[in-house]
Design an enzyme around this catalytic site. Structure first.
Site, PDB file in Angstrom:
ATOM      1  N   LYS A 100       0.964  -1.330  -0.289  1.00 40.06           N
ATOM      2  CA  LYS A 100       0.009   0.219   0.459  1.00 40.06           C
ATOM      3  C   LYS A 100       1.236   1.011  -0.126  1.00 40.06           C
ATOM      4  O   LYS A 100       1.869   1.443   0.844  1.00 40.06           O
ATOM      5  CB  LYS A 100      -0.656   0.067   1.700  1.00 40.06           C
ATOM      6  CG  LYS A 100      -1.817   0.990   1.333  1.00 40.06           C
ATOM      7  CD  LYS A 100      -2.648   1.310   2.516  1.00 40.06           C
ATOM      8  CE  LYS A 100      -2.968   2.727   2.611  1.00 40.06           C
ATOM      9  NZ  LYS A 100      -3.944   3.063   4.302  1.00 40.06           N
ATOM     10  N   GLY A 161      -7.981   8.947  10.127  1.00 49.28           N
ATOM     11  CA  GLY A 161      -8.473   8.770  11.271  1.00 49.28           C
ATOM     12  C   GLY A 161      -9.752  10.316  11.728  1.00 49.28           C
ATOM     13  O   GLY A 161      -9.763   9.887  12.987  1.00 49.28           O
ATOM     14  N   ALA A 187      -9.652   5.217   4.143  1.00 49.92           N
ATOM     15  CA  ALA A 187      -9.518   6.056   4.990  1.00 49.92           C
ATOM     16  C   ALA A 187     -10.843   6.988   5.358  1.00 49.92           C
ATOM     17  O   ALA A 187     -11.130   7.213   4.247  1.00 49.92           O
ATOM     18  CB  ALA A 187      -8.038   7.461   5.302  1.00 49.92           C
ATOM     19  N   GLY A 188     -11.142   7.380   6.656  1.00 46.24           N
ATOM     20  CA  GLY A 188     -12.007   8.156   6.623  1.00 46.24           C
ATOM     21  C   GLY A 188     -13.336   7.672   7.228  1.00 46.24           C
ATOM     22  O   GLY A 188     -14.397   8.779   7.836  1.00 46.24           O
ATOM     23  N   ASN A 209      -8.835   1.348  10.227  1.00 52.38           N
ATOM     24  CA  ASN A 209      -7.885   1.555  11.094  1.00 52.38           C
ATOM     25  C   ASN A 209      -8.556   1.752  12.454  1.00 52.38           C
ATOM     26  O   ASN A 209      -8.956   0.919  13.203  1.00 52.38           O
ATOM     27  CB  ASN A 209      -6.251   1.289  10.535  1.00 52.38           C
ATOM     28  CG  ASN A 209      -6.071   1.573  12.098  1.00 52.38           C
ATOM     29  OD1 ASN A 209      -5.707   0.178  12.204  1.00 52.38           O
ATOM     30  ND2 ASN A 209      -5.228   2.091  12.818  1.00 52.38           N
ATOM     31  N   THR A 210      -8.735   3.083  12.439  1.00 51.32           N
ATOM     32  CA  THR A 210      -8.951   3.756  13.480  1.00 51.32           C
ATOM     33  C   THR A 210     -10.045   3.374  14.121  1.00 51.32           C
ATOM     34  O   THR A 210     -10.959   3.352  15.054  1.00 51.32           O
ATOM     35  CB  THR A 210      -8.598   5.313  13.309  1.00 51.32           C
ATOM     36  OG1 THR A 210      -7.516   5.230  12.926  1.00 51.32           O
ATOM     37  CG2 THR A 210      -8.652   6.099  14.682  1.00 51.32           C
TER      38      THR A 210
END
Length: 258
Positions: A100, A161, A187-188, A209-210
């Site tokens: 990635k 995040g 993301a997001g 992830n977050t």
């Protein structure tokens, strides 16, 4: 749904959820969340998590590598040169050629540096890497990266995040319409409904992830994300009804007055 597989870099996966490994309390919680998510691809920041040295606690020792594909990422790189060097390090450590690609352009927003990303992608594709670039929701950049030979494109839903969810579904639709490679939202996203929405748009997968690691109960959120992906994908395959301004009776009226 059991036959609805996801192909990436010459391999086939049944899960369309890709998860990260950062921000957990420890490796045990990391593994438990990954198991609950059902993810078969797990991304690891090479510059932040040990996967290259056996002299200290190594994340790979805590994961079921018979089931999981490791996706090293170049998070924390701010130049094309650093990103290329980090990808090479991961491959030399035996992790593989899947990568990635992240080249960050701004420390505050963590938005990607698109020209540097394109530069690094050109080098890595030329060296035989299977490149998955992180980029803005920019249809032009997505097309250029796909034309370079990237195996997929990974437009952000919102800043890394942030948990804001998909901010611009219209750009994502354009990317999806023109792309000849898989589109993976990266993301997001903040919760399961964000994941479901990405899948309903037609994205091949979602990386996050977050949203899991930062939840009050990461294990429960991991399962919620798994179910969100499945629900959104099934809804996409089923084909939603068209939106209408006025009501339409849900039951037929023919024959009721005969």
């Amino acid at each position: 749904m059991q036959q609805d597989v996801f192909e990436l870099g010459g391999a086939t996966y049944t899960s369309r959820l890709i998860v990260g490994t950062g921000k957990y309390r420890d490796f045990e919680e990391t593994r438990a969340a990954i198991d609950a998510s059902g993810a078969e691809i797990v991304t690891v920041a090479v510059r932040r998590v040990n996967i290259t040295s056996r002299d200290s606690d190594n994340l790979l020792d805590h994961l079921d590598l018979d089931r999981i594909t490791i996706l090293p990422n170049t998070a924390g790189c701010y130049t094309a040169e650093d990103a290329v060097r980090t990808a090479r390090l991961a491959r030399e450590a035996g992790v593989g050629s899947l990568v990635k690609l992240e080249v960050i352009g701004d420390e505050k927003t963590l938005f990607p540096d698109v020209p540097a990303t394109i530069e690094a992608a050109r080098v890595l594709v030329g060296e035989g890497f299977v490149v998955l670039p992180y980029l803005n929701d920019d249809p032009i950049a997505a097309k250029r990266l796909a034309d370079l030979g990237c195996a997929a494109v990974m437009p952000l839903a919102a800043p890394i995040g942030s948990g804001l969810g998909i901010r611009n579904p219209y750009n994502l639709k354009i990317i999806l319409e023109q792309s000849e490679v898989p589109v993976i939202v990266d993301a997001g996203v903040g919760t399961a409904s964000d994941v479901a929405r990405a899948m309903e748009l037609g994205c091949e997968a979602v990386l996050l992830n977050t949203a899991i690691a930062g939840a009050k109960d990461p294990i429960a959120m991991a399962e919620a994300m798994k179910l969100g992906v499945r629900a959104g994908r099934l809804a996409y395959l089923a084909g939603r009804i068209p939106k209408k301004l006025y009501a339409t009776a849900s039951s037929p009226i023919e024959g009721l007055l005969d």
